[in-house]
Design a protein around this motif. Structure first.
Motif, mmCIF file in Angstrom:
data_model
loop_
_atom_site.group_PDB
_atom_site.id
_atom_site.type_symbol
_atom_site.label_atom_id
_atom_site.label_comp_id
_atom_site.label_asym_id
_atom_site.label_seq_id
_atom_site.Cartn_x
_atom_site.Cartn_y
_atom_site.Cartn_z
ATOM 1 N N PHE A 84 0.360 15.331 -2.248
ATOM 2 C CA PHE A 84 -0.720 14.651 -1.541
ATOM 3 C C PHE A 84 -1.800 14.197 -2.513
ATOM 4 C CE2 PHE A 84 -4.629 14.657 1.079
ATOM 5 C CZ PHE A 84 -4.271 13.626 1.944
ATOM 6 N N GLN A 85 -2.130 15.037 -3.494
ATOM 7 C CA GLN A 85 -3.124 14.654 -4.501
ATOM 8 C C GLN A 85 -2.635 13.454 -5.312
ATOM 9 O OE1 GLN A 85 -6.302 15.693 -4.741
ATOM 10 N NE2 GLN A 85 -5.796 16.814 -2.881
ATOM 11 N N THR A 86 -1.354 13.429 -5.650
ATOM 12 C CA THR A 86 -0.774 12.287 -6.354
ATOM 13 C C THR A 86 -0.880 11.032 -5.501
ATOM 14 O OG1 THR A 86 0.752 13.713 -7.562
ATOM 15 C CG2 THR A 86 1.330 11.383 -7.432
ATOM 16 N N LEU A 87 -0.604 11.161 -4.226
ATOM 17 C CA LEU A 87 -0.705 10.029 -3.306
ATOM 18 C C LEU A 87 -2.140 9.520 -3.219
ATOM 19 C CD1 LEU A 87 0.796 8.238 -1.259
ATOM 20 C CD2 LEU A 87 0.324 9.985 0.458
ATOM 21 N N LEU A 88 -3.108 10.435 -3.161
ATOM 22 C CA LEU A 88 -4.517 10.026 -3.126
ATOM 23 C C LEU A 88 -4.930 9.286 -4.393
ATOM 24 C CD1 LEU A 88 -6.271 13.148 -1.541
ATOM 25 C CD2 LEU A 88 -5.813 10.934 -0.469
ATOM 26 N N ARG A 89 -4.483 9.786 -5.554
ATOM 27 C CA ARG A 89 -4.805 9.102 -6.819
ATOM 28 C C ARG A 89 -4.191 7.707 -6.859
ATOM 29 N NH1 ARG A 89 -3.747 14.193 -8.755
ATOM 30 N NH2 ARG A 89 -1.700 13.572 -9.545
ATOM 31 N N ALA A 90 -2.964 7.572 -6.388
ATOM 32 C CA ALA A 90 -2.307 6.263 -6.359
ATOM 33 C C ALA A 90 -3.051 5.312 -5.430
ATOM 34 C CB ALA A 90 -0.845 6.408 -5.923
ATOM 35 N N ALA A 91 -3.500 5.808 -4.293
ATOM 36 C CA ALA A 91 -4.254 4.965 -3.355
ATOM 37 C C ALA A 91 -5.582 4.542 -3.972
ATOM 38 C CB ALA A 91 -4.488 5.719 -2.048
ATOM 39 N N GLU A 92 -6.248 5.475 -4.631
ATOM 40 C CA GLU A 92 -7.542 5.181 -5.239
ATOM 41 C C GLU A 92 -7.429 4.114 -6.327
ATOM 42 O OE1 GLU A 92 -10.003 7.998 -7.943
ATOM 43 O OE2 GLU A 92 -10.550 8.440 -5.855
ATOM 44 N N SER A 93 -6.320 4.117 -7.058
ATOM 45 C CA SER A 93 -6.151 3.157 -8.155
ATOM 46 C C SER A 93 -5.412 1.891 -7.730
ATOM 47 C CB SER A 93 -5.430 3.826 -9.327
ATOM 48 O OG SER A 93 -4.118 4.197 -8.947
ATOM 49 N N GLY A 94 -5.058 1.803 -6.445
ATOM 50 C CA GLY A 94 -4.362 0.612 -5.954
ATOM 51 C C GLY A 94 -2.894 0.571 -6.328
ATOM 52 N N ASP A 95 -2.313 1.734 -6.618
ATOM 53 C CA ASP A 95 -0.922 1.808 -7.051
ATOM 54 C C ASP A 95 -0.001 2.322 -5.959
ATOM 55 O OD1 ASP A 95 -1.538 0.861 -9.601
ATOM 56 O OD2 ASP A 95 -2.024 2.871 -10.323
ATOM 57 N N LEU A 96 -0.112 1.744 -4.757
ATOM 58 C CA LEU A 96 0.783 2.076 -3.647
ATOM 59 C C LEU A 96 1.567 0.837 -3.256
ATOM 60 C CD1 LEU A 96 -1.296 4.255 -1.145
ATOM 61 C CD2 LEU A 96 0.488 4.998 -2.724
ATOM 62 N N ALA A 97 2.756 1.062 -2.745
ATOM 63 C CA ALA A 97 3.580 -0.038 -2.242
ATOM 64 C C ALA A 97 4.243 0.417 -0.953
ATOM 65 C CB ALA A 97 4.647 -0.420 -3.260
ATOM 66 N N LEU A 98 4.512 -0.535 -0.089
ATOM 67 C CA LEU A 98 5.305 -0.301 1.115
ATOM 68 C C LEU A 98 6.613 -1.042 0.896
ATOM 69 C CD1 LEU A 98 5.457 0.909 3.956
ATOM 70 C CD2 LEU A 98 4.516 -1.249 4.808
ATOM 71 N N MET A 99 7.708 -0.296 0.880
ATOM 72 C CA MET A 99 9.016 -0.880 0.590
ATOM 73 C C MET A 99 9.961 -0.679 1.765
ATOM 74 S SD MET A 99 9.550 0.490 -3.301
ATOM 75 C CE MET A 99 11.103 -0.377 -3.491
ATOM 76 N N GLU A 100 10.790 -1.674 2.027
ATOM 77 C CA GLU A 100 11.862 -1.497 3.007
ATOM 78 C C GLU A 100 13.047 -0.891 2.276
ATOM 79 O OE1 GLU A 100 14.845 -3.991 5.905
ATOM 80 O OE2 GLU A 100 12.855 -4.813 5.526
ATOM 81 N N CYS A 101 13.462 0.287 2.731
ATOM 82 C CA CYS A 101 14.592 1.002 2.136
ATOM 83 C C CYS A 101 15.596 1.311 3.244
ATOM 84 C CB CYS A 101 14.119 2.307 1.495
ATOM 85 S SG CYS A 101 12.940 2.095 0.153
ATOM 86 N N THR A 102 16.727 1.873 2.863
ATOM 87 C CA THR A 102 17.753 2.273 3.822
ATOM 88 C C THR A 102 17.822 3.793 3.854
ATOM 89 O OG1 THR A 102 19.008 0.278 3.341
ATOM 90 C CG2 THR A 102 20.199 2.066 4.402
ATOM 91 N N ASP A 103 17.761 4.359 5.055
ATOM 92 C CA ASP A 103 17.877 5.807 5.224
ATOM 93 C C ASP A 103 19.261 6.240 4.740
ATOM 94 O OD1 ASP A 103 18.642 8.335 6.702
ATOM 95 O OD2 ASP A 103 16.567 8.134 7.374
ATOM 96 N N ALA A 104 19.307 7.183 3.806
ATOM 97 C CA ALA A 104 20.566 7.620 3.209
ATOM 98 C C ALA A 104 21.492 8.281 4.227
ATOM 99 C CB ALA A 104 20.293 8.577 2.055
#
Length: 77
Positions: free
Chosen positions: A10-30
């Motif tokens: 969660f902390q990694t996710l917050l840092r990525a959001a703060e720095s603008g380093d997030l993406a929303l990707m379409e993937c396939t459920d394995a």
């Protein structure tokens, strides 16, 4: 109690959001082959982009998919 690895992610996710380093990707459920819309942190490894998946957006109404934390009381029906 939330485990340490979940808190660290969660902390990694917050840092990525703060720095603008997030993406929303379409993937396939394995497991099912269904499309999933996955929240990823974006990093670099030399000249390559690295995408670290953190979870997918809930299909339909997310309030129907989860129950609130148990606070010691009874669950309302």
């Amino acid at each position: 109690m939330i485990p340490d690895h979940a808190r660290a992610n969660f902390q990694t996710l917050l840092r990525a959001a703060e720095s603008g380093d997030l993406a929303l990707m379409e993937c396939t459920d394995a497991a099912t082959g269904e499309p999933r819309y996955v929240i990823c942190a974006v990093g670099r490894d030399g000249g390559d982009y690295m995408f670290t998946p953190f979870g997918h957006l809930a299909d339909g109404n997310p309030y129907d998919a989860y129950l609130p934390p148990n606070t010691g009381g009874e669950i309302a029906a």
